[in-house]
Design a protein around this motif. Structure first.
Motif, PDB file in Angstrom:
ATOM      1  N   PRO A  61     -10.015  15.615  -4.170  1.00 38.85           N
ATOM      2  CA  PRO A  61     -11.439  15.371  -4.431  1.00 38.85           C
ATOM      3  C   PRO A  61     -12.226  14.949  -3.193  1.00 38.85           C
ATOM      4  N   SER A  75     -17.117  20.924  -4.607  1.00 40.39           N
ATOM      5  CA  SER A  75     -16.020  21.747  -4.081  1.00 40.39           C
ATOM      6  C   SER A  75     -16.624  22.937  -3.344  1.00 40.39           C
ATOM      7  N   ARG A 109      -6.670  21.103  -5.461  1.00 44.27           N
ATOM      8  CA  ARG A 109      -7.838  20.656  -4.714  1.00 44.27           C
ATOM      9  C   ARG A 109      -7.934  19.127  -4.751  1.00 44.27           C
ATOM     10  N   THR A 115      -8.119  20.729  -9.750  1.00 34.74           N
ATOM     11  CA  THR A 115      -8.322  19.422  -9.145  1.00 34.74           C
ATOM     12  C   THR A 115      -7.083  18.568  -9.355  1.00 34.74           C
ATOM     13  N   ASP A 144     -14.470  26.747  -2.976  1.00 29.37           N
ATOM     14  CA  ASP A 144     -13.652  27.360  -4.025  1.00 29.37           C
ATOM     15  C   ASP A 144     -13.681  28.884  -3.958  1.00 29.37           C
TER      16      ASP A 144
END
Length: 243
Positions: free
Chosen positions: A30, A36, A28, A63, A39
């Protein structure tokens, strides 16, 4: 050769050894607000990919720091933000460029489904820095991405659309951009309920979203093997019976 370098880095990394060696980790990137929003969609996507294919995918995304070595611990990155993407320094820009040029893959998905231009605007500005001289262009409907596992046709996403954008590097799609909130279409809450209505075609549209996301993952890992002539008779037969 470039793609094998990315996989080699992934397999030798501590993150790969901490889970299962053959398990794919979804990284992922940022967001500016540190949140997020999709998710739950990523977890359901990973679950469906394992259920429907032979892929092994970690259910929990991690992340990935664009400026750090963690970026190379997965071959697959995604970016989905309610607002702007996180601003990148020069080191992060160079690192992300290296990731994509060496064979890595990025999926960008707009959770606003077109309601808020901030995500797409910031994404395009960042991609121009990462890949100067390259622009997001429409992915042709005949591209192998749409048949890398399923024959993906029709509309998809939380809000119906049929077009994807992309950036091609060395003959392969290195970046795919969706403005339809694919991850929102497949997100489930902790009680197993889908979090969003897919408009206007409901559950059929949601199923097409699942299929397209699995195709994206298969393409990122296998590229255009489905363009081999050995697959042509099977694909033609499937086209006669698939909606």
């Amino acid at each position: 050769m470039e793609r094998w370098l990315v996989f080699l880095l992934f397999l030798l990394s501590p993150l790969a050894r901490a889970s299962e060696p053959e398990r794919i980790v979804l990284g992922r990137l940022p967001c500016a607000d540190g949140q997020s929003p999709r998710d739950h969609g990523v977890r359901q996507w990973a679950w469906e990919a394992m259920k429907r294919t032979s892929l092994q995918v970690d259910l929990e995304p991690v992340t990935a720091d664009p400026a750090g070595p963690d970026l190379f611990r997965t071959p697959f990155l995604f970016w989905s933000c309610r607002g702007a993407v996180a601003p990148l320094g020069e080191e992060a820009v160079a690192n992300l460029r290296r990731f994509l040029v060496m064979g890595g893959f990025l999926l960008a998905d707009d959770p606003s489904a077109g309601d808020d231009p901030v995500f797409m605007d910031s994404l395009r500005q960042t991609l121009r820095r990462v890949l100067p001289g390259r622009e997001v262009e429409p992915v042709p409907p005949g591209h192998v991405l749409f048949r890398s596992f399923f024959l993906a046709r029709g509309t998809f996403g939380r809000r119906a659309g049929s077009e994807l954008g992309g950036i091609v590097l060395s003959g392969r799609l290195a970046v795919v951009v969706s403005g339809q909130d694919l991850l929102g279409a497949v997100a489930r809450d902790h009680f197993g309920n889908f979090e969003h209505i897919c408009e206007p075609e409901g559950e059929d549209q949601r199923e097409r979203s699942f299929r397209l996301l699995i195709n994206v993952l298969e393409y990122a890992l296998c590229l255009d093997y489905k363009d081999d002539r050995v697959h042509l008779p099977f694909i033609l037969r499937r086209r006669k019976v698939m909606p």
